[in-house]
Enzyme design. Structure first.
Site, mmCIF file in Angstrom:
data_model
loop_
_atom_site.group_PDB
_atom_site.id
_atom_site.type_symbol
_atom_site.label_atom_id
_atom_site.label_comp_id
_atom_site.label_asym_id
_atom_site.label_seq_id
_atom_site.Cartn_x
_atom_site.Cartn_y
_atom_site.Cartn_z
ATOM 1 C CB SER A 1 -8.475 -0.800 -1.693
ATOM 2 O OG SER A 1 -7.583 -0.532 -0.527
ATOM 3 C CG ASP B 1 -5.163 -1.745 -2.179
ATOM 4 O OD1 ASP B 1 -5.652 -2.931 -2.170
ATOM 5 O OD2 ASP B 1 -5.211 -0.895 -1.352
ATOM 6 C CE1 TYR C 1 -2.772 -1.663 7.789
ATOM 7 C CE2 TYR C 1 -0.679 -0.462 7.700
ATOM 8 C CZ TYR C 1 -1.742 -1.086 6.779
ATOM 9 O OH TYR C 1 -1.816 -0.815 5.670
ATOM 10 N NE ARG D 1 -4.614 -1.868 1.341
ATOM 11 C CZ ARG D 1 -5.289 -2.173 2.033
ATOM 12 N NH1 ARG D 1 -5.308 -1.783 3.352
ATOM 13 N NH2 ARG D 1 -6.546 -2.746 1.657
ATOM 14 C CD GLN E 1 -2.903 5.937 -3.551
ATOM 15 O OE1 GLN E 1 -3.092 6.625 -4.428
ATOM 16 N NE2 GLN E 1 -3.052 6.477 -2.322
#
Length: 431
Positions: free
Chosen positions: A133, A130, A230, A122, A127
């Site tokens: 996502s 991904d 995270y 990521r 992007q």
């Protein structure tokens, strides 16, 4: 004749998605590839063969894969499919390697260069690649739609001459990509939405979508996030406090959506049987992690279970595939964006740079070997009946674990430096 990209029809009955779209077929042709799409590959995603043909693809049979230089799939190829693949072909798909050692070994034995799209790092550059996502975004949307369809009342507040219909209360557990989209969708439908996550940054994200954040906001909570954004593993004391708060809140909700997944690990139990029993008849719980063991006690894979007290627990398989027409378009763009980085623009041929960060992060097998560090021993077949679990860091709690079985804390496990770089080290809600 240029190099060939083959798009097969997915054999899994529960997989309606396809790994290409008319748009990406045109783009692939622009990179210099010849594209062959298997007959009927896009039918369940509302893309007829004619649309692929108009975009420049040839429509062929499954055996055309034998000449393909690149195979684009949704799911990992089966052993039967691999028998037809050309050694050295690049195979790009959602490989789901955790706990599937024999399947990973089969990819290596087939001699293909396999890329696992769910391991895409990521970073800004990746992007558009991904897949977690893009697919989780749709899963979050569809979870609300599925919950609303099982809930036999209106979601928005309605004031009429005959009386007022109260707004439904929706609770989202885990604020990853899926959770955020679920919040946004439920809000659009007029529900009163609350959400929980142990990451402090999630509070602002939840508020920005017009929902209320629910968490035990003590000093531990304020420090419950890594530099990478995270969640950290929470103490047993915090988990107990959060579980008590969650249990009290769930009893008042009409729809609960759980989204917590941990790569390489069973999904954490977030909703206990006691919590389910406390809910009102007609309430609905949608478990987006059911394929990994589920966040909800009593959830069953591929079923809608009605409990003794009238609560429906929804455990649909492959939720992004329930909106396959949209999911395929996004997934196809993810694949194209990645494949484009593997092509030499001057010669218009596949030229895999094995030193590229994206390649190193996603390459699972190459040259007859399993090359990804998290699965390096997968090509060494374990004794029959013995399962070898790939290296992964301990499960990090996103919201308090409601499992009735207490687990002993692992003091040393969280300090393993090697695991920190594994794709499994980033614990989060779905995507």
């Amino acid at each position: 004749m240029g190099q060939t990209v083959f798009i097969p029809r997915e054999l899994d009955a529960n997989e309606p998605r396809v790994a290409a779209s008319p748009d990406t077929v045109k783009r692939l042709a622009g990179l210099g590839f010849d594209i062959v799409v298997e007959t009927g590959a896009g039918t369940r995603s509302r893309i007829p063969d004619e649309e692929f043909a108009k975009a420049g693809a040839a429509i062929g049979k499954a055996d055309a894969v034998a000449k393909a230089d690149v195979v684009l799939k949704v799911r990992r190829p089966t052993d039967a499919e691999l028998k037809s693949y050309r050694p050295g072909a690049a195979v790009i798909a959602i490989m789901d390697p955790y706990g599937n050692d024999a399947a990973v070994a089969a990819l290596a034995k087939a001699g293909v260069t396999a890329f696992s799209m769910e391991f895409m790092p990521r970073i800004t550059r990746a992007q558009s690649m991904d897949v977690l996502s893009s697919q989780a975004n749709l899963a979050g949307y569809q979870a609300v739609i599925d919950g609303a369809s099982e809930y036999d009342r209106a979601l928005p507040m309605m004031m009429t001459a005959a009386g007022t219909v109260p707004a439904a209360k929706v609770f989202i557990m885990g604020v990853g990509v899926a959770g955020l989209q679920a919040i946004a969708t439920a809000r659009r439908l007029g529900a009163v939405v609350t959400a929980t996550d142990v990451r402090p940054a999630a509070k602002e994200q939840v508020a920005s979508l017009g929902a209320k954040f629910l968490a035990v906001e003590d000093e531990e909570f304020k420090a419950a996030e890594t530099a990478g954004g995270y969640a950290k593993e929470m103490s047993k004391e915090y988990q107990a406090k959060q579980a008590a708060l969650t249990a009290e809140h769930i009893a008042k909700q009409d729809i609960v959506i759980t989204t917590a997944l941990i790569p390489g690990r069973p999904a954490p139990k977030l909703v206990s049987a006691a919590m389910v029993a406390s809910m009102k008849p007609g309430s609905v719980i949608v478990d987006l992690a059911v394929e990994r063991g589920g966040n909800v006690e009593g959830a069953e894979v591929g079923k809608v279970v009605t409990t003794a007290n009238g609560v429906k627990i929804v455990g649909h398989l492959n939720v992004p595939g329930r909106v396959a027409a949209s999911a395929s378009l996004l997934y196809a763009r993810n694949l194209f964006a990645f494949l484009e980085t593997l092509v030499d623009k001057a010669t218009k041929t596949l030229a895999i740079n094995r030193d590229d960060d994206l390649v190193k992060a996603t390459m699972l097998t190459d040259g007859g070997k399993v090359v990804h560090p998290a699965f390096a021993k997968a090509d060494q077949q374990p004794p029959k009946g013995q399962h070898v679990e790939p290296a992964a860091v301990p499960a990090t709690t996103i919201v308090a674990d409601a499992s009735a079985k207490p687990s002993a804390p692992k003091k040393a496990a969280s300090k393993k430096p090697a695991a920190a770089k594994s794709p499994s080290s980033k614990s989060k809600g779905i995507a």
